[in-house]
Design a protein around this motif. Structure first.
Motif, PDB file in Angstrom:
ATOM      1  N   VAL A   1       0.172   3.311   9.975  1.00  0.00           N
ATOM      2  CA  VAL A   1       0.732   2.646   8.797  1.00  0.00           C
ATOM      3  C   VAL A   1       2.133   3.139   8.481  1.00  0.00           C
ATOM      4  N   ASP A   2       2.323   4.461   8.507  1.00  0.00           N
ATOM      5  CA  ASP A   2       3.620   5.028   8.133  1.00  0.00           C
ATOM      6  C   ASP A   2       4.708   4.723   9.143  1.00  0.00           C
ATOM      7  N   HIS A   3       4.314   4.286  10.331  1.00  0.00           N
ATOM      8  CA  HIS A   3       5.292   3.992  11.388  1.00  0.00           C
ATOM      9  C   HIS A   3       5.625   2.506  11.483  1.00  0.00           C
ATOM     10  N   VAL A   4       4.922   1.685  10.698  1.00  0.00           N
ATOM     11  CA  VAL A   4       5.156   0.239  10.720  1.00  0.00           C
ATOM     12  C   VAL A   4       6.241  -0.110   9.705  1.00  0.00           C
TER      13      VAL A   4
ATOM     14  N   TYR B   1       0.653 -15.267  -4.355  1.00  0.00           N
ATOM     15  CA  TYR B   1      -0.263 -14.477  -5.178  1.00  0.00           C
ATOM     16  C   TYR B   1       0.251 -13.055  -5.355  1.00  0.00           C
ATOM     17  N   TYR B   2       0.772 -12.493  -4.254  1.00  0.00           N
ATOM     18  CA  TYR B   2       1.238 -11.110  -4.296  1.00  0.00           C
ATOM     19  C   TYR B   2       2.016 -10.860  -3.006  1.00  0.00           C
ATOM     20  N   ARG B   3       3.293 -10.533  -3.140  1.00  0.00           N
ATOM     21  CA  ARG B   3       4.148 -10.357  -1.957  1.00  0.00           C
ATOM     22  C   ARG B   3       3.978  -8.955  -1.376  1.00  0.00           C
ATOM     23  N   ILE B   4       3.766  -8.899  -0.065  1.00  0.00           N
ATOM     24  CA  ILE B   4       3.531  -7.625   0.610  1.00  0.00           C
ATOM     25  C   ILE B   4       4.396  -7.543   1.865  1.00  0.00           C
ATOM     26  N   ASN B   5       4.440  -6.336   2.455  1.00  0.00           N
ATOM     27  CA  ASN B   5       5.142  -6.166   3.724  1.00  0.00           C
ATOM     28  C   ASN B   5       4.132  -5.874   4.829  1.00  0.00           C
ATOM     29  N   ALA B   6       4.631  -5.720   6.046  1.00  0.00           N
ATOM     30  CA  ALA B   6       3.757  -5.541   7.200  1.00  0.00           C
ATOM     31  C   ALA B   6       2.967  -4.240   7.116  1.00  0.00           C
ATOM     32  N   SER B   7       3.585  -3.190   6.597  1.00  0.00           N
ATOM     33  CA  SER B   7       2.901  -1.909   6.486  1.00  0.00           C
ATOM     34  C   SER B   7       1.671  -2.012   5.583  1.00  0.00           C
ATOM     35  N   LYS B   8       1.818  -2.700   4.474  1.00  0.00           N
ATOM     36  CA  LYS B   8       0.682  -2.877   3.565  1.00  0.00           C
ATOM     37  C   LYS B   8      -0.405  -3.740   4.210  1.00  0.00           C
ATOM     38  N   ALA B   9      -0.014  -4.741   5.009  1.00  0.00           N
ATOM     39  CA  ALA B   9      -0.995  -5.587   5.697  1.00  0.00           C
ATOM     40  C   ALA B   9      -1.813  -4.770   6.694  1.00  0.00           C
TER      41      ALA B   9
ATOM     42  N   SER C   1      -2.535  -1.600   6.315  1.00  0.00           N
ATOM     43  CA  SER C   1      -3.468  -0.832   5.479  1.00  0.00           C
ATOM     44  C   SER C   1      -4.697  -1.664   5.126  1.00  0.00           C
ATOM     45  N   VAL C   2      -4.458  -2.905   4.742  1.00  0.00           N
ATOM     46  CA  VAL C   2      -5.567  -3.801   4.394  1.00  0.00           C
ATOM     47  C   VAL C   2      -6.488  -3.995   5.593  1.00  0.00           C
ATOM     48  N   ALA C   3      -5.897  -4.281   6.762  1.00  0.00           N
ATOM     49  CA  ALA C   3      -6.702  -4.479   7.973  1.00  0.00           C
ATOM     50  C   ALA C   3      -7.499  -3.224   8.314  1.00  0.00           C
ATOM     51  N   ALA C   4      -6.899  -2.071   8.088  1.00  0.00           N
ATOM     52  CA  ALA C   4      -7.581  -0.806   8.385  1.00  0.00           C
ATOM     53  C   ALA C   4      -8.794  -0.610   7.477  1.00  0.00           C
ATOM     54  N   PHE C   5      -8.628  -0.846   6.189  1.00  0.00           N
ATOM     55  CA  PHE C   5      -9.756  -0.671   5.265  1.00  0.00           C
ATOM     56  C   PHE C   5     -10.875  -1.667   5.570  1.00  0.00           C
TER      57      PHE C   5
END
Length: 453
Positions: A5-8, A79-87, A89-93
């Motif tokens: 995540v921290d590297h994306v 609905y809520y703007r996000i970046n690739a790093s947050k996406a 994180s979501v996929a990981a959880f």
């Protein structure tokens, strides 16, 4: 995934897509195996259904942000703007929760629940199928009419008991059994199943509820798959379901925006507008663009749930656990167990007129942080393991009086986009009530026989 995540970077959407494709590819052999199994085996494997739902929502749906057209991506991001790093994180959880669910299904003790299930199934094994269908039709229809009148004329601060909604779903079981019936009067039962499915779909359309439109159609398709086999009917059923969804989606969305999802049903306005939208889908008064792929993409709302918890504004679903097992007719002031989606939507949009899903594993994070992901994964795995055990006994013995409970696990598994308390623990409590009730009845009957002898 959490390790990278921290590297994306914020715009490394290709990384998100690659990770999702790898995750999805690992599931394909497991999903493909379902095509080789009888439909009753598939329906009894609720973890397989969970895997299908995971693939649809958290792989295919999530891939929108990496591979989808710009307009659909922007709609999902509205609905809520996000970046690739947050996406990532979501996929990981999502993957961690799903992994814990699969793991605990292998480790969960099964002996006690198997005994309970076997005892319950024995009671209903001799009930003729025709009687079962008739019973489901009578109870389901009366309950459905009561629920529909309540939903069509909503009263402020009034909540209908969840038991009524559960009983109304017996109509879906009647549709499945009627469509699958091969004995005497099979043509009559199939005709009734088609008529009831169409009537329920139309009434759901009037309520502007796409789920209530699609569920009877899905039940009808399941019945025909049961009778004719997965390979012959699965693909045509999928085409029919997707076609109906695409036809009704834009008109329903438009009328919901005009009148609100929970407003009183006005036949003289809703029916013409809905008909206009279906017949003339490009008319200016209706939404000209509908984004079906975006409807399966929960990544932005899931990211919002994670951020809300991290900012100290998470959920309090844990306080509802004790209330799940208490019936509303005995405790009329019981909190609304299914209100989490509306409350979450209010935090995102300021409106309580709609419900926004989080996904069951991120819902755990929304309430308890990372430990909540583990908790929800273990809870889902436990629940679906036991519902699968029960369903296997039902289908093996053909004690179809228990079919609604046997299908309960499949329904829960498809609600992977929802919430743990309302969509998993709540329905599971119904199964527990049924098993406990049948044990009590069985003991009373056995004692009566002993006294007679």
């Amino acid at each position: 995934m959490l390790a990278v995540v921290d590297h994306v970077k914020a715009d490394d959407w290709w990384v998100v897509g690659l990770l999702l494709i790898i995750s999805g590819a690992s599931l394909l052999p497991y999903l493909y195996s379902a095509l080789k199994r009888p439909i009753t085996i598939v329906l009894a494997d609720h973890l397989l259904v969970l895997a299908v739902a995971f693939f649809v929502y958290f792989i295919i749906g999530a891939l929108l942000l990496s591979l989808g057209p710009h307009d659909e991506v922007e709609f999902a991001m509205s609905y809520y703007r996000i970046n690739a790093s947050k996406a990532v994180s979501v996929a990981a959880f999502n993957s961690i929760g799903f992994g814990f669910a699969l793991m605990i299904s292998l480790l969960a003790p099964k002996r006690i629940f198997s005994r309970l299930s076997r005892l319950a199934v024995r009671v209903g094994v001799r009930v003729p199928l025709e009687w079962v269908i008739a019973l489901f039709l009578i109870i389901g229809l009366c309950s459905y009419i009561y629920v529909w009148i309540f939903d069509a004329n909503p009263q402020p601060d009034t909540v209908i008991s969840g038991s009524w909604r559960s009983l109304s779903n017996l109509l879906l079981a009647a549709i499945i059994l009627g469509a699958a019936h091969q004995g005497s009067g099979a043509k009559v039962f199939r005709f009734l199943s088609i008529c009831i499915a169409m009537a329920l779909a139309f009434s759901g359309l009037l309520l502007l509820n796409k789920g209530q439109v699609m569920m009877p159609i899905l039940a009808l398709c399941m019945g025909y798959i049961w009778r004719l086999g997965v390979r012959r009917v699965a693909l045509p059923s999928l085409v029919i379901i997707l076609t109906i969804f695409l036809i009704i989606a834009s008109p329903v969305a438009t009328v919901r925006n005009l009148y609100g999802a929970s407003s009183k049903v006005e036949f003289d306005t809703r029916i013409p507008l809905l008909w206009d939208g279906i017949v003339n889908p490009k008319k200016d008064t209706l939404e000209s663009d509908y984004y079906p792929w975006a409807r399966f993409c929960y990544t932005p709302s899931q990211a919002a749930a994670i951020d809300l918890y991290d900012s100290g504004n998470g959920g309090t679903d844990i306080e509802l656990i004790g209330w799940v097992f208490l019936p509303r007719f005995l405790f009329p002031n019981k909190p609304v167990i299914t209100a989490t989606g509306q409350e979450f939507n209010y935090k995102l949009t300021g409106s309580m007129n709609s419900s926004t899903g989080q996904g069951v594993f991120v819902n755990g994070y929304y309430n308890l942080g990372f430990i909540g992901v583990v908790f929800s994964g273990l809870g889902v795995g436990f629940i679906l393991t036991y519902t699968s055990l029960f369903a296997a006994f039902v289908f093996k013995s053909r004690a179809l009086i228990w079919l609604p409970f046997a299908l309960l696990g499949s329904y829960m598994a498809f609600r992977i986009d929802g919430f743990f308390i309302g969509d998993f623990l709540g329905p599971f409590s119904l199964l527990l009530y049924g098993l406990i009730g049948i044990m009590i009845i069985s003991k009373i009957l056995n004692q009566s026989k002993r006294k007679i002898l």
